[in-house]
Design a protein around this motif. Structure first.
Motif, mmCIF file in Angstrom:
data_model
loop_
_atom_site.group_PDB
_atom_site.id
_atom_site.type_symbol
_atom_site.label_atom_id
_atom_site.label_comp_id
_atom_site.label_asym_id
_atom_site.label_seq_id
_atom_site.Cartn_x
_atom_site.Cartn_y
_atom_site.Cartn_z
ATOM 1 N N ASN A 185 63.770 63.027 109.014
ATOM 2 C CA ASN A 185 64.054 63.255 107.596
ATOM 3 C C ASN A 185 64.213 64.733 107.306
ATOM 4 O OD1 ASN A 185 63.969 60.554 107.053
ATOM 5 N ND2 ASN A 185 61.880 60.558 106.233
ATOM 6 N N TYR A 223 67.666 66.335 105.749
ATOM 7 C CA TYR A 223 67.730 66.936 104.428
ATOM 8 C C TYR A 223 67.523 68.447 104.433
ATOM 9 C CZ TYR A 223 67.414 62.081 102.946
ATOM 10 O OH TYR A 223 67.650 60.752 102.763
ATOM 11 N N HIS A 254 63.064 59.953 101.213
ATOM 12 C CA HIS A 254 62.697 61.255 100.672
ATOM 13 C C HIS A 254 61.187 61.464 100.556
ATOM 14 C CE1 HIS A 254 66.822 62.328 99.414
ATOM 15 N NE2 HIS A 254 66.959 61.033 99.157
ATOM 16 N N SER A 268 61.178 65.196 101.099
ATOM 17 C CA SER A 268 62.333 65.781 101.790
ATOM 18 C C SER A 268 63.549 65.734 100.867
ATOM 19 C CB SER A 268 62.638 65.010 103.075
ATOM 20 O OG SER A 268 61.529 64.999 103.938
ATOM 21 N N PHE A 269 64.327 66.809 100.883
ATOM 22 C CA PHE A 269 65.499 66.856 100.000
ATOM 23 C C PHE A 269 66.579 67.748 100.600
ATOM 24 C CE2 PHE A 269 62.517 70.124 98.874
ATOM 25 C CZ PHE A 269 63.274 71.223 98.549
#
Length: 563
Positions: free
Chosen positions: A105, A109, A527, A562-563
């Protein structure tokens, strides 16, 4: 060996390495998200980690092997001296090649933030933000806050804190790969050594200590897959200063190059320079230079490498010594999935204030600094990799050391430690039996067990191998449940620790360390993750260093986005 025989070569070698090293200004750490403040880890010497894209290095390690079969590689690293203090705290791996769902992840991201709270007044914050401008181009910033307001004894008299920030970058050009980082770290802690007579009714500032460290690392390596010569250069420049008014500037640069002479024969060159300046009551200038030319021959059944380790160790206005050690290593693969190896080598390891504080933060003022010389190391071992996911490794090593060091309580203050070295007439012998067993069920379970048995002899003036373990082991497991729940456990064990109280003139045997830790992460979405970690589940009261008990059962829970 007389210094005069090396004067000419050593006036040129350091200059060559320095010129090469100063062309580096960027380096990615081995695990970019881990808080490892030194290129030299506690158990192993600093060594060059080669980028995966370097094709000539790969060619040497797999020459004339069927590409349908994975080459056997044993994973033992050179362990300087058997001392380690496990760090128990969640870490986030900055985007590279994710080994877990969490890391995948983070890679997908580029940005992640994690925060949590726990007992002992524990606050935790970790974050990374990055920009990817291509498969091999990445730039980012990483930060971490990890603090315990309270400690195992005396409440806030034994708290500790860690703060870290680092910017990092890697760039791929047509012929070169560049990587680097610039960071700052601060650690604060107390000299809270337990004594039944102590009443914590004085200002905590009287036993407080801290250190700050600025670190600049860089690397440059070959990026041409068909290049005739493969190479990698690393450079690390750090500046450390402590609350006890000591500071140290260290430049550590290394290089490695390979030139294939034929399909089976290659020439290798390794170099390392460590230039250190420590200021305490006095200013101390210490330099260490190494150059190791070797040749390697490899075919389908075996490989052999032989060379020389040429070393110059000097301290301004004190000594200037040169050493020459042969280096030889033989690897044989008699059957598919089985590999045996044997070798002999000698080396000198740089001991600086920075590296010693990484091992034991409770050092007092005016720490004595000497480099440790390994005059000989004979080793033999093997590895077997089976098709059912099981792998087994074993190694036996017999090494002799000069200026072998241990940590022990100060003769006048048991809360402060000092570094004690073997004297010139003493050669310390260390026999080490190492093993590792790994098992894996793809995408479900990974298990790994490592252990070391250490036997010390010929300690001479040291009397004992103070605070060095006779046995240590770690067993790690990770489980993935339906791609939603990730479970991990660590089991540490360390026995045979002992120290000496020079005030009472008595040897003290420390209880065995048994530490079980557990972590669970639930993936709420791509996320958002929920995590909890529990350390020292068995609530054992143990001391890694004499009179310094560790925390009992402690937990941390929080969220990761997470982004």
């Amino acid at each position: 060996m007389q210094n005069s025989s090396f004067n000419t070569i050593y006036t040129r070698i350091p200059l060559l390495i320095i010129v090469l090293g100063f062309s580096l200004k960027m380096n990615a750490q081995k695990k970019e998200g881990e808080v490892k403040t030194d290129e030299i880890e506690v158990w192993k010497e600093a060594k060059v980690n080669l980028p995966q894209a370097n094709r000539i290095f790969e060619k040497i390690s797999t020459a004339k092997i069927d590409n349908s079969k994975k080459p056997i590689r044993y994973e033992f690293t050179e362990r300087r001296l058997p001392v380690e203090t496990p760090e128990f705290s969640p870490v986030v791996t900055m985007p590279d090649k994710g080994s877990t769902k969490e890391d995948e992840n983070a890679e997908r991201y580029n940005n992640i933030i994690r925060a949590g709270i726990g007992n002992y007044g524990h606050t935790f914050l970790e974050g990374h933000a990055g920009i990817s401008t291509g498969e091999d181009n990445y730039h980012g910033i990483y930060l971490k806050h990890n603090a315990f307001r309270l400690g195992p004894i005396g409440a806030n008299y034994s708290g500790q804190s860690q703060n870290l920030i680092k910017v990092h970058s890697r760039t791929s050009l047509s012929a070169l790969k560049l990587a680097g980082s610039l960071g700052w770290e601060r650690r604060g802690f107390d000299f809270y050594a337990y004594n039944s007579q102590v009443n914590f009714n004085f200002p905590e500032s009287q036993i407080f200590n801290s250190w700050n460290k600025f670190n600049f690392t860089g690397a440059i390596s070959n990026n041409k897959k068909d290049a005739k010569v493969d190479y990698v250069f690393n450079s690390n420049l750090s500046y450390l200063f402590t609350h006890l008014k000591a500071n140290e500037l260290v430049w550590n640069a290394s290089m490695k190059g390979v030139y294939p002479l034929t399909e089976e024969l290659s020439a290798l060159m390794e170099g390392n320079v460590v230039i250190a300046q420590r200021q305490d009551s006095l200013t101390l200038y210490r330099n260490l230079y190494k150059l190791k030319p070797t040749f390697q021959y490899k075919n389908d059944l075996f490989s052999i490498s032989a060379g020389l380790n040429i070393i110059n160790d000097r301290e301004k206005n004190t000594f200037n010594r040169s050493y020459l050690y042969p280096v030889i290593k033989l690897d044989v693969q008699p059957l598919e999935g089985i590999k045996v190896f044997a070798g002999y080598e000698g080396d000198v390891y740089a001991n600086n204030l920075s590296s010693l504080l990484t091992e034991n933060q409770w050092l007092g003022r005016f720490t004595q600094l000497r480099n440790t010389r390994k005059t000989a190391d004979y080793f033999v071992g093997g590895k077997a990799t089976l098709s059912n996911g099981l792998s087994v490794e074993a190694k036996v090593s017999y090494a002799r050391y000069k200026d072998f060091y241990v940590f022990n309580s100060n003769s006048t203050d048991s809360s402060r430690f000092e570094v004690m070295y073997s004297n010139d007439t003493t050669t310390v012998k260390v026999t080490t039996f190492s093993g590792q067993v790994g098992y894996q069920i793809q995408d479900i379970w990974q298990s790994n067990f490592k252990f070391d048995v250490n036997v010390y002899s010929g300690l001479g003036n040291l009397e004992g191998a103070w605070h060095r373990p006779a046995f240590n082991a770690i067993w790690t497991n990770t489980f993935t449940v339906k791609d939603k729940l990730l479970l991990a456990s660590d089991f540490y064990m360390m026995t045979g620790l002992k120290g000496k109280n020079y005030v009472t003139d008595r040897e003290v045997k420390l209880k065995s360390i048994i530490d079980l830790n557990f972590k669970a992460t639930y993936l709420l979405s791509d996320h958002l993750n929920l995590f909890i970690s529990v350390n020292n589940i068995l609530n054992k009261s143990y001391q890694r260093y004499l009179y310094y008990p560790t925390q009992g059962v402690n937990f941390l829970g929080g969220l990761s986005y997470s982004f």
